[in-house]
Design an enzyme around this catalytic site. Structure first.
Site, short mmCIF file in Angstrom:
data_model
loop_
_atom_site.label_atom_id
_atom_site.label_comp_id
_atom_site.label_asym_id
_atom_site.label_seq_id
_atom_site.Cartn_x
_atom_site.Cartn_y
_atom_site.Cartn_z
N VAL A 145 -10.95 2.88 -3.91
CA VAL A 145 -10.57 2.35 -5.22
C VAL A 145 -11.56 1.25 -5.61
CG1 VAL A 145 -8.76 1.29 -6.59
CG2 VAL A 145 -8.15 2.86 -4.73
N HIS A 195 -10.12 -5.29 -3.45
CA HIS A 195 -8.82 -5.50 -2.81
C HIS A 195 -9.01 -5.89 -1.37
CE1 HIS A 195 -9.89 -1.21 -2.65
NE2 HIS A 195 -9.28 -1.16 -1.47
N ASP A 230 0.86 -1.19 0.00
CA ASP A 230 0.00 0.00 0.00
C ASP A 230 0.90 1.25 0.00
OD1 ASP A 230 -3.22 0.55 0.95
OD2 ASP A 230 -1.79 2.22 1.07
P1 5GP Z 1 -9.83 1.50 0.12
O1 5GP Z 1 -10.14 2.77 0.85
O2 5GP Z 1 -10.40 1.51 -1.27
O3 5GP Z 1 -10.19 0.28 0.89
O4 5GP Z 1 -8.26 1.42 0.02
C1 5GP Z 1 -7.52 1.89 -1.06
C2 5GP Z 1 -6.06 1.78 -0.68
O5 5GP Z 1 -5.28 1.97 -1.85
C3 5GP Z 1 -5.60 2.81 0.34
O6 5GP Z 1 -5.07 2.16 1.48
C4 5GP Z 1 -4.54 3.62 -0.41
O7 5GP Z 1 -3.46 3.98 0.39
C5 5GP Z 1 -4.12 2.66 -1.51
N1 5GP Z 1 -3.67 3.32 -2.73
C6 5GP Z 1 -4.28 4.35 -3.37
N2 5GP Z 1 -3.59 4.68 -4.48
C7 5GP Z 1 -2.54 3.83 -4.54
C8 5GP Z 1 -1.48 3.68 -5.48
O8 5GP Z 1 -1.35 4.39 -6.48
N3 5GP Z 1 -0.56 2.68 -5.22
C9 5GP Z 1 -0.67 1.87 -4.13
N4 5GP Z 1 0.28 0.93 -3.96
N5 5GP Z 1 -1.67 1.99 -3.23
C10 5GP Z 1 -2.59 2.95 -3.44
#
Ligand code: 5GP
Length: 129
Positions: free
Chosen positions: A106, A110, A35
């Site tokens: 996103v 995931h 992450d």
């Molecule tokens: P969500 O809120 O959708 O469950 O988590 C999305 C996760 O994706 C977050 O923990 C954020 O830090 C991670 N994230 C967002 N953009 C990127 C990226 O460009 N690369 C990586 N490796 N992680 C990302």
């Protein structure tokens, strides 16, 4: 109703190689990477390569091979990073946000794997649950 997959989401771009990532594991069906904003010493994202928006979409519509592979990759990471309690690790948390109430940022399914320190309670309690 149903799910429309946005192929411009960040993880779709990672899967197409348009955005770099720190890969932890990769198989035919699954990619795991660090992450970018880690919330614990270990913070890994495991994603299917297929176009699924969130957990229930994946679990309902992915093939058995995709579903098994996804979970085996996640389990192997927990073992390899010495997080798994069965291997004497100190434990970890998996979580997956779906939709507005869970603040899913996103829209590509995931699983977060978090560990490396005591993680505290699952959620902050609130009056009325
Ligand atoms: P969500 O809120 O959708 O469950 O988590 C999305 C996760 O994706 C977050 O923990 C954020 O830090 C991670 N994230 C967002 N953009 C990127 C990226 O460009 N690369 C990586 N490796 N992680 C990302």
């Amino acid at each position: 109703m149903g799910y429309a997959y946005d192929d411009q989401n960040i993880f779709a771009k990672i899967l197409r190689g348009e955005i770099p990532n720190k890969t932890i594991a990769e198989t035919e069906h699954t990619l795991a990477f660090a992450d970018i904003y880690p919330q614990a010493p270990v913070h890994i994202l495991v994603i299917p390569k297929g176009a699924y928006v969130c957990f229930d979409h994946f679990a309902a519509e992915a093939s058995d091979a995709e579903i098994v592979d996804f979970h085996r990759v996640a389990a192997r990471i927990c073992a390899d990073l010495n997080l798994a309690p069965g291997g004497d690790g100190d434990g970890y948390r998996t979580l997956s946000n779906a939709g507005a109430h869970a603040v899913q940022d996103v829209p590509h399914y995931h699983m977060h794997i978090l560990g490396g320190r005591p993680l505290g309670p699952m959620l902050t309690r609130r009056e009325g649950a």
